[in-house]
Scaffold this active site. Structure first.
Site, PDB file in Angstrom:
ATOM      1  N   ARG A   1       0.870  -1.184   0.000  1.00 32.62           N
ATOM      2  CA  ARG A   1       0.000   0.000   0.000  1.00 32.62           C
ATOM      3  C   ARG A   1       0.903   1.228   0.000  1.00 32.62           C
ATOM      4  O   ARG A   1       2.118   1.121   0.126  1.00 32.62           O
ATOM      5  CB  ARG A   1      -1.032  -0.013   1.152  1.00 32.62           C
ATOM      6  CG  ARG A   1      -0.701  -0.712   2.415  1.00 32.62           C
ATOM      7  CD  ARG A   1       0.406  -0.106   3.198  1.00 32.62           C
ATOM      8  NE  ARG A   1       0.203   1.315   3.379  1.00 32.62           N
ATOM      9  CZ  ARG A   1       1.144   2.206   3.621  1.00 32.62           C
ATOM     10  NH1 ARG A   1       2.411   1.810   3.719  1.00 32.62           N
ATOM     11  NH2 ARG A   1       0.889   3.480   3.767  1.00 32.62           N
ATOM     12  N   GLY A   2       0.249   2.412  -0.110  1.00 34.66           N
ATOM     13  CA  GLY A   2       1.018   3.639  -0.280  1.00 34.66           C
ATOM     14  C   GLY A   2       1.112   3.926  -1.773  1.00 34.66           C
ATOM     15  O   GLY A   2       1.475   3.049  -2.572  1.00 34.66           O
ATOM     16  N   ALA A   3       0.775   5.168  -2.159  1.00 37.03           N
ATOM     17  CA  ALA A   3       0.593   5.475  -3.581  1.00 37.03           C
ATOM     18  C   ALA A   3       1.796   5.119  -4.465  1.00 37.03           C
ATOM     19  O   ALA A   3       1.640   4.410  -5.474  1.00 37.03           O
ATOM     20  CB  ALA A   3       0.208   6.946  -3.732  1.00 37.03           C
TER      21      ALA A   3
ATOM     22  N   ARG B   1      -7.381  -0.396  -6.904  1.00 34.66           N
ATOM     23  CA  ARG B   1      -7.765   0.676  -5.961  1.00 34.66           C
ATOM     24  C   ARG B   1      -7.940   1.965  -6.776  1.00 34.66           C
ATOM     25  O   ARG B   1      -7.163   2.219  -7.693  1.00 34.66           O
ATOM     26  CB  ARG B   1      -6.705   0.870  -4.865  1.00 34.66           C
ATOM     27  CG  ARG B   1      -6.585  -0.320  -3.908  1.00 34.66           C
ATOM     28  CD  ARG B   1      -5.650  -0.027  -2.745  1.00 34.66           C
ATOM     29  NE  ARG B   1      -6.270   0.829  -1.742  1.00 34.66           N
ATOM     30  CZ  ARG B   1      -5.605   1.333  -0.690  1.00 34.66           C
ATOM     31  NH1 ARG B   1      -4.319   1.072  -0.536  1.00 34.66           N
ATOM     32  NH2 ARG B   1      -6.218   2.081   0.197  1.00 34.66           N
TER      33      ARG B   1
ATOM     34  N   GLN C   1      -1.665   2.077  10.039  1.00 32.04           N
ATOM     35  CA  GLN C   1      -0.394   2.263   9.314  1.00 32.04           C
ATOM     36  C   GLN C   1       0.599   3.055  10.169  1.00 32.04           C
ATOM     37  O   GLN C   1       1.815   2.892  10.020  1.00 32.04           O
ATOM     38  CB  GLN C   1      -0.623   3.015   7.993  1.00 32.04           C
ATOM     39  CG  GLN C   1      -1.339   2.217   6.923  1.00 32.04           C
ATOM     40  CD  GLN C   1      -2.827   2.475   6.933  1.00 32.04           C
ATOM     41  OE1 GLN C   1      -3.426   2.779   7.963  1.00 32.04           O
ATOM     42  NE2 GLN C   1      -3.466   2.338   5.797  1.00 32.04           N
TER      43      GLN C   1
ATOM     44  N   ASP D   1      -2.167  10.759  -2.092  1.00 38.16           N
ATOM     45  CA  ASP D   1      -2.543   9.731  -3.064  1.00 38.16           C
ATOM     46  C   ASP D   1      -2.870  10.328  -4.416  1.00 38.16           C
ATOM     47  O   ASP D   1      -2.729   9.684  -5.450  1.00 38.16           O
ATOM     48  CB  ASP D   1      -3.730   8.917  -2.550  1.00 38.16           C
ATOM     49  CG  ASP D   1      -3.238   7.891  -1.562  1.00 38.16           C
ATOM     50  OD1 ASP D   1      -2.987   8.262  -0.406  1.00 38.16           O
ATOM     51  OD2 ASP D   1      -3.039   6.735  -1.978  1.00 38.16           O
TER      52      ASP D   1
ATOM     53  N   ASN E   1      -5.592  12.234   0.588  1.00 37.19           N
ATOM     54  CA  ASN E   1      -4.655  11.417   1.365  1.00 37.19           C
ATOM     55  C   ASN E   1      -5.470  10.639   2.397  1.00 37.19           C
ATOM     56  O   ASN E   1      -6.701  10.791   2.489  1.00 37.19           O
ATOM     57  CB  ASN E   1      -3.595  12.317   2.033  1.00 37.19           C
ATOM     58  CG  ASN E   1      -2.472  11.493   2.640  1.00 37.19           C
ATOM     59  OD1 ASN E   1      -1.899  10.622   1.985  1.00 37.19           O
ATOM     60  ND2 ASN E   1      -2.150  11.732   3.897  1.00 37.19           N
ATOM     61  N   LYS E   2      -4.786   9.816   3.166  1.00 36.34           N
ATOM     62  CA  LYS E   2      -5.437   8.938   4.146  1.00 36.34           C
ATOM     63  C   LYS E   2      -6.502   9.667   4.952  1.00 36.34           C
ATOM     64  O   LYS E   2      -6.283  10.792   5.392  1.00 36.34           O
ATOM     65  CB  LYS E   2      -4.342   8.365   5.062  1.00 36.34           C
ATOM     66  CG  LYS E   2      -4.802   7.456   6.162  1.00 36.34           C
ATOM     67  CD  LYS E   2      -5.696   6.320   5.697  1.00 36.34           C
ATOM     68  CE  LYS E   2      -5.075   5.465   4.613  1.00 36.34           C
ATOM     69  NZ  LYS E   2      -6.112   4.640   3.895  1.00 36.34           N
TER      70      LYS E   2
HETATM   71  O1  MRU Z   1      -4.520   3.045   2.289  1.00 37.30           O
HETATM   72  P1  MRU Z   1      -3.057   3.292   2.136  1.00 37.30           P
HETATM   73  O2  MRU Z   1      -2.238   2.748   3.263  1.00 37.30           O
HETATM   74  O3  MRU Z   1      -2.542   2.886   0.778  1.00 37.30           O
HETATM   75  O4  MRU Z   1      -2.927   4.884   2.211  1.00 37.30           O
HETATM   76  C1  MRU Z   1      -1.668   5.458   2.068  1.00 37.30           C
HETATM   77  C2  MRU Z   1      -1.666   6.923   2.238  1.00 37.30           C
HETATM   78  O5  MRU Z   1      -2.678   7.558   2.393  1.00 37.30           O
HETATM   79  C3  MRU Z   1      -0.343   7.615   2.093  1.00 37.30           C
HETATM   80  O6  MRU Z   1      -0.306   8.766   2.890  1.00 37.30           O
HETATM   81  C4  MRU Z   1      -0.118   8.013   0.628  1.00 37.30           C
HETATM   82  O7  MRU Z   1      -0.340   6.931  -0.218  1.00 37.30           O
HETATM   83  C5  MRU Z   1       1.243   8.550   0.408  1.00 37.30           C
HETATM   84  S1  MRU Z   1       2.466   7.289   0.570  1.00 37.30           S
HETATM   85  C6  MRU Z   1       3.976   7.970   0.228  1.00 37.30           C
END
Ligand code: MRU
Length: 348
Positions: A52-54, A93, A198, A239, A249-250
């Site tokens: 996970r993470g963009a 996603r 996370q 994201d 973002n999250k």
């Molecule tokens: O649901 P996730 O864990 O994929 O969400 C991740 C985030 O929101 C991060 O802040 C974002 O992807 C940036 S990661 C460098």
């Protein structure tokens, strides 16, 4: 440059013809890799949060396309097969634009190849280059973002934006790492980040490995933390950043930005240029992923909510650009971001 343990964390690796993902659902109690040899399984892994993470999602999808090419070898309809696999990955996603950006890049590479064998090796080279460029970009971003932090400040971060969320090193967490190394960051606070935790599982794991002290807090404690004057900056990843600077973002990021503005705390978004979606005019056009209700109703797989309760579980929210003091990218810093300043960053 000091080599830190963070430099050894690689959530995505391609080795011996297979994609290896560090299973982030099991961290920090177990460090195990899952091995993938076909693109639909990679799509499932993205959806199920193995990775996970963009930026990490984008890089993973790029390697997924290598597997798609390999599995299309010897087939007369090889282009259609690869396109079907790209479709699975695209559907994994919806919010992180890096996924679509990476797939489009790989599709352009494939379009220029005459055989699936040629496409496979060209994609592998391109995906590996993408991974390495991501790490180099994160280092740049880290240095640029750290310069904005006056020495001696506390910082608050949300979710995980570190090595685990990228090719390595991290975006917002890269800024925090660089700020710590430069003696600018004095204290790091991390939201636990419900429902996937996370912050407490992943960000804390990375920082503890680096020897950077971290204090976790429940999201609900952020207002008090700011009122007590413990942080000068909130530093988060993204994201998807719309053309006007609105940032997805999250979930919980928007609330932090409102709190930061109310308390005179500055708000920084650190993300690669690939996260800026110039085709989306503003935040209202960003698709927000809705995740299963059980993620909120359960804790570590155990039902904790009252039987019969329902849950609201958007995975992301959108922070309006006017609440953001700086967007930090590998190409430079955009202060008080808006459409014109973001376009200027990339020479549009
Ligand atoms: O649901 P996730 O864990 O994929 O969400 C991740 C985030 O929101 C991060 O802040 C974002 O992807 C940036 S990661 C460098």
């Amino acid at each position: 440059m000091t080599i830190q343990p963070s430099d050894s964390i690689r959530p995505v690796r391609f080795e011996d013809g297979a994609l290896r993902l560090l299973d982030q659902r099991r961290l920090p109690s177990e460090e195990t890799e899952q091995v993938f040899t076909d693109a639909p399984a990679v799509a499932d892994a993205i959806r199920e949060m193995v990775v996970r993470g963009a930026p990490a999602i984008g890089i993973t999808a790029a390697f997924g396309m290598v597997l798609a090419c390999r599995n299309a070898r010897g087939q007369t309809d090889w282009r259609a097969r690869i396109e079907a696999d790209a479709g699975h990955l695209r559907d994994a996603r919806p919010t992180a634009v890096n996924l679509f950006w990476a797939l489009e890049r790989m599709q352009r590479v494939i379009a220029g190849c005459a055989t699936p064998e040629a496409a496979e090796s060209a994609c592998q080279e391109a995906a590996q280059a993408m991974l390495e460029a991501d790490i180099a970009g994160n280092r740049q971003m880290g240095a640029l973002g750290a310069e904005l932090i006056e020495p001696g400040q506390g910082v608050l971060t949300h979710c995980n934006t570190g090595s685990l969320a990228t090719g390595g090193y991290g975006t917002a967490l890269g800024v925090i790492r660089a700020g710590w190394d430069a003696g600018r960051v004095r204290a790091v606070y991390a939201d636990e980040t419900r429902p996937w935790l996370q912050g407490s599982r992943l960000t804390a794991w990375e920082l503890v490995r680096d020897g950077i002290p971290v204090q976790l807090l429940c999201e609900g404690a952020a207002a008090s933390l700011m009122r007590e004057g413990r942080v000068g900056w909130v530093i988060v990843g993204a994201d998807r950043i719309a053309a006007n600077g609105d940032t997805a973002n999250k979930i919980g990021t928007y609330g932090l930005a409102l709190l930061a503005r109310a308390h005179g705390v500055r708000f920084m978004v650190a993300a690669p240029v690939a996260t800026i979606d110039f085709a989306t005019a503003d935040g209202s056009g960003i698709p927000i992923e809705q995740r299963p209700e059980r993620e909120v109703l359960e804790l570590a797989g155990q039902m904790v909510a009252a039987p019969g309760a329902r849950a609201y579980n958007p995975a992301f929210d959108v922070t309006p650009a006017e609440l953001i003091d700086a967007i930090v990218t590998e190409r430079g810093v955009v202060r008080t971001p808006d459409r014109t300043r973001l376009a200027a960053l990339v020479g549009r």
